[in-house]
Design a protein around this motif. Sequence first.
Motif, PDB file in Angstrom:
ATOM      1  N   PRO A 152       0.837  -1.212   0.000  1.00  0.00           N
ATOM      2  CA  PRO A 152       0.000   0.000   0.000  1.00  0.00           C
ATOM      3  C   PRO A 152       0.867   1.255   0.000  1.00  0.00           C
ATOM      4  O   PRO A 152       2.039   1.224   0.403  1.00  0.00           O
ATOM      5  N   VAL A 153       0.293   2.383  -0.413  1.00  0.00           N
ATOM      6  CA  VAL A 153       1.060   3.629  -0.438  1.00  0.00           C
ATOM      7  C   VAL A 153       1.506   4.046   0.962  1.00  0.00           C
ATOM      8  O   VAL A 153       2.511   4.733   1.113  1.00  0.00           O
ATOM      9  N   GLU A 154       0.791   3.620   1.998  1.00  0.00           N
ATOM     10  CA  GLU A 154       1.230   3.924   3.357  1.00  0.00           C
ATOM     11  C   GLU A 154       2.594   3.306   3.633  1.00  0.00           C
ATOM     12  O   GLU A 154       3.456   3.924   4.276  1.00  0.00           O
ATOM     13  N   VAL A 155       2.803   2.072   3.158  1.00  0.00           N
ATOM     14  CA  VAL A 155       4.109   1.415   3.304  1.00  0.00           C
ATOM     15  C   VAL A 155       5.148   2.133   2.450  1.00  0.00           C
ATOM     16  O   VAL A 155       6.286   2.336   2.878  1.00  0.00           O
ATOM     17  N   GLY A 156       4.750   2.527   1.245  1.00  0.00           N
ATOM     18  CA  GLY A 156       5.667   3.272   0.381  1.00  0.00           C
ATOM     19  C   GLY A 156       6.131   4.565   1.005  1.00  0.00           C
ATOM     20  O   GLY A 156       7.284   4.985   0.832  1.00  0.00           O
ATOM     21  N   CYS A 157       5.252   5.216   1.750  1.00  0.00           N
ATOM     22  CA  CYS A 157       5.599   6.454   2.459  1.00  0.00           C
ATOM     23  C   CYS A 157       6.629   6.166   3.546  1.00  0.00           C
ATOM     24  O   CYS A 157       7.627   6.893   3.685  1.00  0.00           O
ATOM     25  N   THR A 158       6.424   5.113   4.316  1.00  0.00           N
ATOM     26  CA  THR A 158       7.383   4.745   5.358  1.00  0.00           C
ATOM     27  C   THR A 158       8.728   4.370   4.759  1.00  0.00           C
ATOM     28  O   THR A 158       9.782   4.703   5.314  1.00  0.00           O
ATOM     29  N   ASP A 159       8.715   3.690   3.615  1.00  0.00           N
ATOM     30  CA  ASP A 159       9.968   3.336   2.934  1.00  0.00           C
ATOM     31  C   ASP A 159      10.798   4.582   2.632  1.00  0.00           C
ATOM     32  O   ASP A 159      12.023   4.597   2.819  1.00  0.00           O
ATOM     33  N   VAL A 160      10.137   5.621   2.138  1.00  0.00           N
ATOM     34  CA  VAL A 160      10.846   6.867   1.827  1.00  0.00           C
ATOM     35  C   VAL A 160      11.329   7.535   3.109  1.00  0.00           C
ATOM     36  O   VAL A 160      12.446   8.076   3.164  1.00  0.00           O
ATOM     37  N   ALA A 161      10.532   7.472   4.165  1.00  0.00           N
ATOM     38  CA  ALA A 161      10.941   8.059   5.447  1.00  0.00           C
ATOM     39  C   ALA A 161      12.203   7.391   5.977  1.00  0.00           C
ATOM     40  O   ALA A 161      13.074   8.062   6.559  1.00  0.00           O
ATOM     41  N   VAL A 162      12.331   6.087   5.792  1.00  0.00           N
ATOM     42  CA  VAL A 162      13.550   5.380   6.208  1.00  0.00           C
ATOM     43  C   VAL A 162      14.760   5.934   5.461  1.00  0.00           C
ATOM     44  O   VAL A 162      15.813   6.208   6.063  1.00  0.00           O
ATOM     45  N   CYS A 163      14.615   6.131   4.158  1.00  0.00           N
ATOM     46  CA  CYS A 163      15.728   6.668   3.349  1.00  0.00           C
ATOM     47  C   CYS A 163      16.107   8.070   3.802  1.00  0.00           C
ATOM     48  O   CYS A 163      17.302   8.408   3.889  1.00  0.00           O
ATOM     49  N   LYS A 164      15.120   8.886   4.087  1.00  0.00           N
ATOM     50  CA  LYS A 164      15.387  10.250   4.549  1.00  0.00           C
ATOM     51  C   LYS A 164      16.058  10.236   5.924  1.00  0.00           C
ATOM     52  O   LYS A 164      16.921  11.085   6.220  1.00  0.00           O
ATOM     53  N   ALA A 165      15.683   9.278   6.759  1.00  0.00           N
ATOM     54  CA  ALA A 165      16.284   9.180   8.084  1.00  0.00           C
ATOM     55  C   ALA A 165      17.757   8.810   7.983  1.00  0.00           C
ATOM     56  O   ALA A 165      18.580   9.290   8.779  1.00  0.00           O
ATOM     57  N   VAL A 166      18.113   7.975   7.023  1.00  0.00           N
ATOM     58  CA  VAL A 166      19.517   7.601   6.827  1.00  0.00           C
ATOM     59  C   VAL A 166      20.344   8.833   6.474  1.00  0.00           C
ATOM     60  O   VAL A 166      21.437   9.059   7.028  1.00  0.00           O
ATOM     61  N   VAL A 167      19.835   9.653   5.573  1.00  0.00           N
ATOM     62  CA  VAL A 167      20.551  10.860   5.173  1.00  0.00           C
ATOM     63  C   VAL A 167      20.654  11.837   6.340  1.00  0.00           C
ATOM     64  O   VAL A 167      21.716  12.432   6.576  1.00  0.00           O
ATOM     65  N   ARG A 168      19.567  12.008   7.086  1.00  0.00           N
ATOM     66  CA  ARG A 168      19.619  12.915   8.234  1.00  0.00           C
ATOM     67  C   ARG A 168      20.631  12.419   9.267  1.00  0.00           C
ATOM     68  O   ARG A 168      21.375  13.213   9.852  1.00  0.00           O
TER      69      ARG A 168
END
Length: 354
Positions: free
Chosen positions: A320-336
């Motif tokens: 679901p797109v909700e999971v897709g949103c969390t996937d992107v949040a994980v990537c952003k957290a790595v960069v932060r």
Amino acid sequence: MLENLRGTALIGCGGMASHYRGVYARYPHAPFQLVVDVAAEVAQRVAAELGVARWSTDWREALADDIDVVDISTPNHLHEEQAVALLEAGKHVILQKPLAPSVAACQRIVAAAQKSGTTAGVYLSDLEDPAVWDLRAMVAQGHLGRVTGIRARYAHRGGLTTAPSAWRGSAEKTGGGSFIQLAIHHTNLASFLLGEEIVSVMGYAKNLMCENIGGDDTAACVAEFSGGAIGVFESAWNAEGTCFQLYGSEGSVTIHGTEGAQLTGRIRGQFQGSVLQTDPEGNFTRPAVGGNTLRGSGGEFDQHLAFLESVRHGRPPVVPVEVGCTDVAVCKAVVRSAETGRRVMIQEILEEAL
């Protein structure tokens, strides 16, 4: 259940879509009504090849009343505008990963899907491989004992040759560098197999060799899962080497590449899956079958066919797109984390973007 859908449309005919677009032409419960591409000659050629009734260079043609399902296979930075408009028009939408370049954009897509009540999902190619569904069953049935560790690397040399003018070379258009484009496959896969979310990360991200692209060309993180397992995820656009490993108290598994790759391991007890079987001692090996034979197969694990069936039967999509949103949040957290030198919670990223 819907007996039939009025029609499907594909926005973006090249790239990954070239592997699976034929699925829509073969689907018996919906006519393939429209193909769209910015290159008129590509759209016209694909329409002729697949017997599609219409072609266009304007994605808004997919808002037509005779279309129920739309596949968005366009560059990342175009996803939000297209998906939100289509969802608001009552269309069911599947998008290529990542869902969007920013968490805020992902959340707006999620909100549009929830408001419309239509089905919205994300395509991740690893889930085309029946072996990962067998692995999920192995984990759930306890054949690996308690899974406590994941090690994964997704890498190729594409960043060395990407043109600076290409959208894939733009951090703004892609959402980042190698981690959001490559490692997102493995962070999603690990959560899929364990049935757990990543809750925090400690990351490193650098551009060591690829001055022609924005974002990282080398990245890594240590991730904590909600059940306590620890994962190490790496990505690179400047070197080869892709693998995925699961470690449990009773066994381990290694995937030696991307979907369709050779798979080896030893688990507790005997297992019989759709493609993976073990001997009484728990040993198994699956030879490589070739990822390209899995994409667009139209078989049981074809993710585009699965999405069409989820719409028709009123079921949630696989991703679901909700999971897709969390996937992107994980990537952003790595960069932060790489930028700040601290552990970053995924919830922090999600809440901040609201």
